[in-house]
Write an enzyme that holds these catalytic residues in place. Structure first.
Site, PDB file in Angstrom:
ATOM      1  N   ASP A 197       1.652   0.918  -2.508  1.00  0.00           N
ATOM      2  CA  ASP A 197       0.608  -0.102  -2.459  1.00  0.00           C
ATOM      3  C   ASP A 197      -0.682   0.455  -3.075  1.00  0.00           C
ATOM      4  O   ASP A 197      -0.698   1.577  -3.570  1.00  0.00           O
ATOM      5  CB  ASP A 197       0.396  -0.598  -1.026  1.00  0.00           C
ATOM      6  CG  ASP A 197      -0.151   0.488  -0.095  1.00  0.00           C
ATOM      7  OD1 ASP A 197      -0.800   1.445  -0.557  1.00  0.00           O
ATOM      8  OD2 ASP A 197       0.086   0.377   1.120  1.00  0.00           O
ATOM      9  N   ALA A 198      -1.729  -0.363  -3.037  1.00  0.00           N
ATOM     10  CA  ALA A 198      -2.971  -0.008  -3.717  1.00  0.00           C
ATOM     11  C   ALA A 198      -3.622   1.259  -3.155  1.00  0.00           C
ATOM     12  O   ALA A 198      -4.476   1.856  -3.819  1.00  0.00           O
ATOM     13  CB  ALA A 198      -3.960  -1.173  -3.655  1.00  0.00           C
TER      14      ALA A 198
END
Lengths: 134, 134, 134, 134
Positions: A14-15
């Protein structure tokens, strides 16, 4: 002990730059699924042809170290509890430097598809799970 | 108590016709993420601009009833433990007939980005979590 | 034109800090799914009860600008082709500054479940798709 | 031609019993990612250390036959266009009976991280892609 090795993919991260926490459960399920297929309990036949299912009643995970895209992870599965209609699998996820990155477990129950009531585990499955006892 | 409502999407289901177990954690995270953004702790700023993170140290779920594509589910979040550097959120997932379909919890720790060491929770976050105490 | 608004979630992003490209297709499908459910073609009934399916034969997307966690995106759907057994939907994804972040389309075919052969689109579906013509 | 083999997992399927269409793009990206890592362009270094990125500007797929949980699929990648700053990869997904289950392509552009402007492809990447020309 059953051992499965895999690589963390971009889609799993994820980010924050690390494996998204819910995807640890996808990793352990991929290992579990491969174990089950290897002993004759493949999901295609279980889902589409048989009259019973092994479903997941509980799952948990402790996240100890982040995993990044490209990291290799080895998943060790043992069976910590083996009952008449259910069993518990324990997972240890280890990186290539032998660090434990996560531990977890899942409880599986054998049920009739018609009413979702518990039924005894097939003997052949019990025998295979017995081999994963610690 | 914080409440969030969502619809199960086709992408969340699997070949058994029900919500894939790992996706329950995606649902509860979506609810948690929306709660956090609403009190000023949006993930964009946390990840890309701040020098600390709230990460997930543990997550677990008990699966009680299957969910199908198109089902509405309401997620209730309470804070069952509020410490100096960490907190625990409890989730109850309820369908439109008021059946509890799943319960779970997650433990969150506030850490420095530089060394991943625990640091005290921001006061404003503690105040908001206090409102979610049962 | 059908319009659907959504928020990018952490689970949709990857380690590059932006929406993972395959997840654009999950976004547009969520919009499509909501449109279909709204006109009486919900996936639960289509999959589990009816004798025909609307399946996806083709999908494509041009990615123009990155999306980040927490970004709002509005998806506009129009129907650019409406045939006897299939139709094409066009998608435009727009951010809150009115920038087009992506465009795409998908081709859908109506098929018998038994043999996957094409069958005519239901009249009520055609009538609703006609309203999405540009 | 680059070839990558994988197994369809339960998490990749949906309630219709088949691979969810958006997940075809996850499959082809896993193959692409493994190819890139094998020639020295691993995503960890690209994302976290280098000053340029290879991003995806376009992706499309034609879905020809359903894939089910447990199915093996072989992905063949060729490079159908190799420009100064971008390239196109073509994918053919084949099952174990040698049926083509899907075909697709993706367009990749090399960009500066600072301004997302196009820059020439690294020579070593061009040389490796040249080997994938049909």
């Amino acid at each position: 002990m059953y051992t499965y090795r895999m690589i963390i993919r971009l889609q799993d991260t994820d980010a924050a730059g690390v494996l998204f926490f819910a995807n640890y459960f996808r990793l352990t399920h991929e290992a579990y699924e491969t174990f089950m297929a290897g002993i004759g309990f493949d999901f295609y036949h279980m889902i589409h042809e048989w009259d019973y299912l092994v479903l997941i009643a509980h799952a948990e995970c402790d996240f100890k170290r982040p995993l990044h895209v490209g990291d290799a992870v080895t998943i060790h599965i043992t069976c910590s509890k083996l009952g008449r209609t259910s069993f518990t699998l324990d997972y240890t996820l280890v990186d290539d430097d032998d660090n434990t990155v996560a531990t977890g477990n899942s409880i599986h129950a054998c049920v009739n598809k018609s009413d979702l009531n518990s039924i005894p585990l097939p003997e052949v499955l019990k025998a295979e799970l017995e081999k994963l006892r610690e």
